[in-house]
Design an enzyme around this catalytic site. Structure first.
Site, mmCIF file in Angstrom:
data_model
loop_
_atom_site.group_PDB
_atom_site.id
_atom_site.type_symbol
_atom_site.label_atom_id
_atom_site.label_comp_id
_atom_site.label_asym_id
_atom_site.label_seq_id
_atom_site.Cartn_x
_atom_site.Cartn_y
_atom_site.Cartn_z
ATOM 1 N N ASP B 32 -6.079 -32.574 -98.622
ATOM 2 C CA ASP B 32 -7.476 -32.771 -98.232
ATOM 3 C C ASP B 32 -7.939 -34.157 -98.691
ATOM 4 O O ASP B 32 -7.133 -35.106 -98.696
ATOM 5 C CB ASP B 32 -8.320 -31.648 -98.862
ATOM 6 C CG ASP B 32 -9.519 -31.275 -98.016
ATOM 7 O OD1 ASP B 32 -10.408 -32.128 -97.860
ATOM 8 O OD2 ASP B 32 -9.589 -30.152 -97.515
ATOM 9 N N HIS B 105 -15.219 -32.829 -99.605
ATOM 10 C CA HIS B 105 -14.523 -31.795 -98.828
ATOM 11 C C HIS B 105 -13.338 -31.210 -99.600
ATOM 12 O O HIS B 105 -13.153 -29.992 -99.654
ATOM 13 C CB HIS B 105 -14.068 -32.422 -97.508
ATOM 14 C CG HIS B 105 -13.604 -31.446 -96.475
ATOM 15 N ND1 HIS B 105 -12.348 -30.896 -96.484
ATOM 16 C CD2 HIS B 105 -14.227 -30.945 -95.380
ATOM 17 C CE1 HIS B 105 -12.213 -30.097 -95.430
ATOM 18 N NE2 HIS B 105 -13.342 -30.108 -94.739
ATOM 19 N N SER B 435 -12.749 -25.266 -92.064
ATOM 20 C CA SER B 435 -12.245 -25.869 -93.309
ATOM 21 C C SER B 435 -12.551 -24.988 -94.505
ATOM 22 O O SER B 435 -11.824 -25.005 -95.498
ATOM 23 C CB SER B 435 -12.917 -27.222 -93.556
ATOM 24 O OG SER B 435 -12.247 -28.252 -92.899
#
Lengths: 82, 660
Positions: B32, B105, B435
């Protein structure tokens, strides 16, 4: 000007390494060198893939594709977060 | 995350993981945007030494030291060679050449999968509770592959290569890159060989819903995860001058609007720009929005940026209305000004009001956090949908998990909106996407791996899929789709919503080996070169004497493709699928039941044998399902569900029928 380069992932058949190369990395390097005097290996892959990535011109990528032991030459793909 | 542990039944985790330290040797690798290691979610209190055999490392780089890892966050690496080769050197004023997450994220996904428990977590007071990952005892390794300019396949493949070599047991990839044949897809190639080494790879399905055939990461050796809602909401209400009240959602937490109503204006009427209704930067006329609530519409620019644009132009508040692209799906944001996101219907009604009144007014009232919302889960509108374009005979997504308004750990580099003008810094943030659902399943897979170390990736996925639920308690027509307000289908949710408590004890599993997947590739008529590129088997040739069939892949779901008869032929076609189940629950006699629902015709389903007896763990039994259907117009579809039950376990498989 120099032809535009892009990154390719080159998948190699590990078992087809010529015995003249003691290590796969040497074979990958020699394969790359046979089509380009200036390209550098970005990554060597050895666990979930066999091969390497490098910046190549289209002509160099096509030349690599025809070499013995080369399975595929895939252009870089941009992924995005979900 | 807060709430999802309760929503998934993990708050009773003693039942799930009987031995306190089971799972502490499981490592979840997250590919990520990196990690913010100072987050309490990476507290390693109570963890023993890193697992024996772990070969990972904590790579140093800009603002990241080897000592930033600990016994919880046991690895952190970054992969930027491909990115920098394509995009030029990293701009270190915007992002860091190190594993440190300057986006948020990656910290969100990694803490969702396996973060330690953190009490008193919230985002600005919203979603308060104890935040924890799905597998609190698992270790985390962060592999930074995504940068401001994207995630490049050469970096991703290098990270998978290294993560598997390091010793990860589960890989979580909340990213995608469209649809392509498996031999051209670096994630599929990496995942195949990871799977062969016993590593489960979980990927997000994509956020291109509700359009059909919008999935990514559909290789059958990947666990493909769609998104659903939680039973939690963040209500906010728009009260118009005419007394009408419309509900929406908001995570705004600042100075409230004045108690008296404010003038409200439609952004399209406060701009000279084409598309002024979208509140794009520089398009609002300050003299027309100053001190007013501005109605903006979604599209093109980020939702939170529209709020900033309104604030920057002097607006007092914002109503952000969905269009038909989003329907009634409400996604909450921590806007910089008082704001409320409303659905398309409410947005249309508010717009009608303010366009018809001489002096329209409104105010926004914020309702905080509400739990116990019903029905839940519902399939998120954005969650990508089947059918699977690459291989229609494999039903994808595999299952859904929570992916809407998920609170989890956040970077210290940016605020909860991610905007550079947002100076707020938060320990946790709330965001949505597949996600977010993907690392839920990755963490749950780690839980199962810890409890059943001998299970293959396919067995773990099977356990999660066959115990997933596709209906609400009491059964009233199946899980809903927020995009339509109607019942969703297996093309939307796959096997259903993950239920880890049942997944821990599935009774039977549909197991698969790498060789089974190679047979699958043979069924797809892959050449030796293509098989070699995917599976590293040089000179492999499919056996010409064998009949390979995709329908023979021992998948826990069924996608049955019928051909539409041409001309006057009105025949009945029969498609057969074979499956083998392996007992993981011990002795038991399982009986099959099937339910189907097809508009315009009846599909007859015969299971042979319809009863299977197992005497011990590890025993395998096979069956054949025959699907017989009349010819229906091309594009027709139907659905069903096959269940095997011994009275204690229910081993369920979704069925999707298509006519082409």
């Amino acid at each position: 000007g120099e032809e535009k380069r892009q990154t390719y992932i080159v998948h190699m058949a590990k078992s087809r390494r010529p015995s003249t190369f003691a290590e796969h990395g040497h074979w990958y390097d020699a394969s790359l060198r046979s089509v380009s005097s200036s390209a550098e290996i970005l990554y060597s892959y050895d666990t979930v893939a066999h091969g390497f990535s490098a910046r190549l011109t289209t002509a160099e990528a096509q030349a690599l594709e025809s070499l013995d032991g080369v399975l595929s030459v895939l252009p870089e793909v941009r992924y995005e977060l979900h | 995350t807060t709430r999802t542990p309760e929503f998934l039944g993990l708050d009773k985790s003693d039942d799930l993981v009987p031995q306190a330290n089971t799972g502490s040797d499981v490592v979840v690798g997250v590919l990520d945007t990196g990690v913010w290691p100072e987050r309490k979610s990476f507290d390693d209190t109570g963890f023993g030494p890193v697992p024996a055999g772990w070969k990972g490392a904590c790579e140093e780089g800009k603002d990241f030291k080897a000592t930033d890892c600990n016994r919880k966050l046991i690895g952190a690496r970054f992969f930027s060679k491909g990115y920098e080769a394509s995009m030029g050197p990293i701009d270190e004023t915007r992002e860091l050449r190190s594993p440190r997450d300057s986006d948020g994220h990656g910290t969100h996904t990694s803490t969702t999968a396996a973060g330690s428990a953190v009490t008193d977590a919230s985002l600005l007071g919203f979603a308060a509770g104890t935040a924890r990952g799905m597998a609190t005892r698992a270790r985390v390794a962060a592999y930074k592959v995504c940068w401001v300019g994207g995630c490049f396949s050469s970096d991703i493949l290098a990270a998978i290569d290294r993560a598997v070599d390091d010793g990860c047991h589960v890989l979580s990839l909340s990213l995608g890159g469209g649809m392509s044949d498996y031999y051209r897809d670096s994630v599929a190639i990496g995942a195949f060989n990871a799977m062969e080494k016993g590593v489960l790879v979980s990927c997000s399905a994509g956020n291109s819903g509700p359009s059909a055939s919008s999935l990514s990461n559909v290789a059958p050796w990947i666990t493909t995860v769609g998104a659903g809602t939680l039973d939690r909401d963040f209500p906010a209400y728009v009260v118009l001058g005419n007394g009408k009240n419309y509900s929406g959602v908001s995570l705004y937490s600042g100075k409230p609007l004045p108690s008296s109503p404010l003038p409200i204006v439609y952004a399209g009427n406060a701009s000279n720009a084409t598309g002024g209704n979208l509140c794009m930067p520089g398009t609002l006329m300050p003299e027309k929005v100053a001190g007013k609530i501005v109605l903006c519409e979604r599209g093109i620019s980020p939702r939170v940026q529209k709020g900033y644009v309104v604030r920057d132009a002097g607006g007092a508040g914002m109503i952000l209305a969905n269009t038909d692209a989003n329907g009634e799906e409400l996604v909450a944001d921590a806007h910089l000004l008082p704001a409320n996101g409303v659905g398309e219907k409410a947005g249309d009604a508010i717009k009608r009001y303010l366009l018809s009144e001489m002096s329209p007014t409104a105010t926004i009232v914020f309702g905080g956090t509400k739990v116990g919302v019903r029905p839940s889960p519902v399939v998120a509108a954005f969650s990508s949908r089947g059918p699977n374009v690459v291989t229609p005979e494999i039903l994808k997504p595999d299952l859904i998990a929570p992916g809407v308004n998920i609170l989890a750990g956040w970077t210290g580099a940016v605020g909860p909106t991610g905007l550079s003008v947002d100076s707020r810094r938060v320990e946790f943030s709330i965001i949505s996407g597949t996600s977010m659902s993907c690392p839920h399943v990755s963490g749950l897979a780690a839980l199962l791996k810890g409890a059943h170390p001998d299970w293959s990736p396919a067995a773990i996925r099977s356990a999660l899929m066959t115990t997933a639920y596709a209906d609400y308690p009491g059964g009233n027509g199946g899980l809903l789709d927020v995009a339509t307000g109607k019942a969703a289908t297996p093309f939307d949710y796959g096997a259903g919503h993950v239920d880890p408590r049942r997944g821990m004890d599935p009774g039977l599993v549909y197991d698969l080996t790498a060789d089974d997947y190679i047979d699958f590739l043979c069924a797809l008529n892959y050449t030796s070169l293509q098989i070699a590129a995917v599976a590293k088997r040089t000179n492999y040739t499919c056996d010409r004497k064998r009949t390979y069939a995709v329908s023979g892949l021992n998948y826990p779901s069924f996608a049955v493709a019928f051909e539409t008869a041409s001309g006057d032929r009105v025949g009945v076609a029969t498609v057969k699928h074979t499956r083998t189940m392996t007992s993981v629950g011990g002795p038991g006699t399982y009986k099959a039941t099937v339910a189907t629902a097809v508009t315009g015709g009846e599909v007859k389903v015969a299971v042979e044998p319809a009863e299977l007896s197992f005497t011990k763990v590890g025993e395998k039994q096979s069956y054949t399902v025959s699907f017989s259907a009349p010819s229906l117009p091309s594009g027709s579809s139907g659905f069903g569900r096959l269940e095997w039950s011994d009275g204690k376990h229910v081993v369920a498989s979704p069925i999707a029928f298509t006519w082409t």
